[in-house]
Design a protein around this motif. Structure first.
Motif, PDB file in Angstrom:
ATOM      1  N   ASN A   1       0.788  -1.238   0.000  1.00 27.38           N
ATOM      2  CA  ASN A   1       0.000   0.000   0.000  1.00 27.38           C
ATOM      3  C   ASN A   1       0.820   1.289   0.000  1.00 27.38           C
ATOM      4  OD1 ASN A   1      -2.732  -1.322   0.372  1.00 27.38           O
ATOM      5  ND2 ASN A   1      -1.663  -2.119   2.180  1.00 27.38           N
TER       6      ASN A   1
ATOM      7  N   ALA B   1       0.106   4.810  -1.694  1.00 24.52           N
ATOM      8  CA  ALA B   1      -0.838   5.767  -1.107  1.00 24.52           C
ATOM      9  C   ALA B   1      -0.170   6.642  -0.049  1.00 24.52           C
ATOM     10  CB  ALA B   1      -2.015   5.025  -0.485  1.00 24.52           C
TER      11      ALA B   1
ATOM     12  N   SER C   1       2.622  11.300  -1.423  1.00 26.78           N
ATOM     13  CA  SER C   1       1.195  11.643  -1.486  1.00 26.78           C
ATOM     14  C   SER C   1       0.935  12.999  -0.846  1.00 26.78           C
ATOM     15  CB  SER C   1       0.354  10.571  -0.795  1.00 26.78           C
ATOM     16  OG  SER C   1       0.618  10.556   0.590  1.00 26.78           O
TER      17      SER C   1
ATOM     18  N   THR D   1      -3.840  11.743  -2.012  1.00 29.47           N
ATOM     19  CA  THR D   1      -3.799  11.855  -3.473  1.00 29.47           C
ATOM     20  C   THR D   1      -2.356  11.773  -3.949  1.00 29.47           C
ATOM     21  OG1 THR D   1      -3.612  14.271  -3.466  1.00 29.47           O
ATOM     22  CG2 THR D   1      -5.824  13.340  -3.525  1.00 29.47           C
TER      23      THR D   1
ATOM     24  N   TYR E   1      -4.514  10.227  -9.089  1.00 28.94           N
ATOM     25  CA  TYR E   1      -5.311   9.249  -8.353  1.00 28.94           C
ATOM     26  C   TYR E   1      -5.688   9.737  -6.951  1.00 28.94           C
ATOM     27  CZ  TYR E   1      -3.999   5.951 -11.999  1.00 28.94           C
ATOM     28  OH  TYR E   1      -3.821   5.328 -13.210  1.00 28.94           O
TER      29      TYR E   1
ATOM     30  N   TYR F   1      -6.699   8.052  -3.236  1.00 32.49           N
ATOM     31  CA  TYR F   1      -6.628   6.794  -2.486  1.00 32.49           C
ATOM     32  C   TYR F   1      -7.598   6.841  -1.310  1.00 32.49           C
ATOM     33  CZ  TYR F   1      -2.436   5.964  -5.229  1.00 32.49           C
ATOM     34  OH  TYR F   1      -1.566   5.773  -6.275  1.00 32.49           O
TER      35      TYR F   1
ATOM     36  N   VAL G   1      -6.708  -0.305   1.007  1.00 31.04           N
ATOM     37  CA  VAL G   1      -6.543   0.896   0.186  1.00 31.04           C
ATOM     38  C   VAL G   1      -7.140   0.678  -1.193  1.00 31.04           C
ATOM     39  CG1 VAL G   1      -4.899   2.522  -0.794  1.00 31.04           C
ATOM     40  CG2 VAL G   1      -4.418   1.482   1.435  1.00 31.04           C
TER      41      VAL G   1
ATOM     42  N   LYS H   1      -7.685   2.510  -4.955  1.00 32.25           N
ATOM     43  CA  LYS H   1      -7.118   3.522  -5.857  1.00 32.25           C
ATOM     44  C   LYS H   1      -8.160   3.881  -6.898  1.00 32.25           C
ATOM     45  CE  LYS H   1      -3.158   3.886  -9.049  1.00 32.25           C
ATOM     46  NZ  LYS H   1      -1.969   3.125  -9.537  1.00 32.25           N
TER      47      LYS H   1
END
Length: 459
Positions: free
Chosen positions: A338, A341, A345, A387, A391, A393, A454, A456
């Protein structure tokens, strides 16, 4: 007219310089913001005591202060330091395997004992003990080898070995050595800075080339000394990152100790949190946070724009506690799946959704927040957002329900165009309505030890 043009020119010049300085600052902080997760190490003579002194086991790493151990007696114990199991590479690999990107090592804690080979003070692990090695030099070598950034901690406004360090928290002399040096009014902090702090910071810079200088407890540090220290550090290397505990608003990032933010913070900040209750090794301290709880703290901090510096207190023999290693191994497995994320980020428009609320748990006496204090929340089912690139998350934390309902992502507000779950190649059933985004949690994922998942998505 000429005066007006001159004013406009000066304003534009000032604005351009401010923009250029901010741009350079952003570049300097870029790797740190990308890293998001680091390892804090509290290790020193207090690790030998393990919270015990003269038959009582009620002390913390502040044992010298709270038991008022005379410097001569404390130094006798410090001289027995022999961390024969110390292996810098094992420390660094444990951090790296946990997904940590930097390490912060205590070069000198409040007891004033240098945990490196200091040439300007014989009160150090190389000169005073039979160990005759420089653990910080070995740690630097291991960090460079394995691509981990090196941070060095230095206790600034507390030093119980030096006669010239007054304090004012929680009261006058409250964190000073008043049993060896009782006259607080005669103490001259500037003498201490010139005699010990500046020479040792200079040593740290030139001997270990750190990426971060992590000061602690500025206490009564004069503004001119904070400015001089910052200038000294940046003259050596302008890319060194300095925390705000250099004092007098001269740092690059803010510290929140043993707590998390209640809101998204746009300026750089870091939460430093212990794996158990104490900073250093304490024999009776068995209250280790679960890997799930640590991941809760990490994801909460990241969702609000911060970094997490997770502390461990090695044993006096130099080995990491088996409980810490178990935690780090479990966290590393979760991060391997994960981590996208987390690393690099940023916060989204909101940090998350609270689903179930519980009262904050405090497990220490009020008034000892700089020793033993765990102000983290209980693990509860809720949602956090981060983010990265294009994307978003969704981090469903401690999720026990079969369906993850994200109310923030109602069809009226946002349109979800794709969704996948990190850690599985299976397609995920989901539906977006006016009530929110509904995600069906795969049955096989319910068997995970850490029930923090998580998703996406692309909007």
């Amino acid at each position: 007219m000429k005066n007006k043009l001159k004013i406009i020119f000066l304003f534009l010049l000032f604005s351009f310089n401010s923009f250029a300085q901010q741009s350079e600052q952003d570049k300097k902080m870029a790797w740190w913001r990308e890293a998001r997760f680091g390892m804090f190490i509290h290790w020193g003579p207090y690790s030998i005591f393990g919270g015990e002194w003269k038959g009582e086991d009620k002390y913390s790493e502040f044992v010298m202060l709270n038991a008022q151990i005379p410097l001569k007696e404390y130094a006798q114990v410090a001289a027995t330091f022999n961390p024969y199991n110390f292996n810098a590479e094992e420390w660094v690999l444990a951090a790296k395997n946990a997904g940590m990107k930097y390490i912060v090592y205590t070069s000198k804690h409040h007891d004033g004992f240098a945990m490196y080979h200091s040439r300007c003070s014989k009160y150090n692990i190389f000169d005073m003990t039979v160990f005759k090695r420089d653990p910080l030099k070995e740690l630097e070598t291991a960090c460079r080898k394995h691509g981990i950034k090196l941070g060095i901690y230095y206790s600034l406004g507390r030093d119980w070995e030096d006669p010239d360090v007054p304090t004012d928290w929680p009261t006058k002399g409250g964190r000073s050595n008043t049993w060896d040096y009782p006259d607080e009014d005669s103490k001259d902090i500037n003498r201490y800075f010139e005699r010990k702090v500046k020479p040792q910071i200079n040593e740290i810079l030139y001997q270990y080339n750190p990426d971060i200088i992590w000061f602690d407890t500025p206490e009564k540090t004069p503004a001119e000394q904070s400015a001089e220290l910052r200038k000294m550090i940046l003259n050596y290397n302008p890319n060194i990152i300095i925390n705000n505990r250099i004092g007098n608003e001269k740092g690059d990032f803010e510290i929140l100790e043993q707590k998390q933010s209640n809101e998204i913070k746009n300026n750089p900040w870091e939460a430093c949190v212990t794996m158990s209750r104490n900073w250093g090794y304490i024999k009776r301290d068995k209250a280790f946070k679960s890997p799930e709880k640590i991941i809760h703290i990490l994801t909460d901090v990241i969702s609000k724009g911060g970094n997490l510096l997770l502390n461990t207190g090695p044993l006096a023999d130099g080995s990491l506690r088996k409980e810490s290693l178990a935690q780090m191994s479990a966290i590393g497995k979760w991060m391997h799946i994960n981590g996208e994320a987390i690393y690099g980020s940023k916060p989204w428009i909101v940090y998350g959704e609270d689903v179930h609320k519980k009262e904050q748990t405090i497990v220490a006496k009020k008034g000892y927040e700089d020793e033993v204090y765990d102000a983290t929340k209980e693990v509860t089912q809720d949602i956090r957002f981060t983010t990265r690139n294009e994307y978003l998350y969704i981090i469903a934390r401690y999720w026990e329900d079969d369906t993850v309902n994200v109310k923030t992502l109602s069809k009226q507000k946002h349109v979800v165009t794709s969704l996948q779950m990190l850690g599985t190649k299976h397609s995920i059933s989901w539906e977006q309505t006016d009530e929110g985004l509904f995600i069906q949690l795969p049955k096989h994922m319910k068997n995970e030890k850490i029930k923090t998942y998580v998703f996406k998505i692309k909007l």
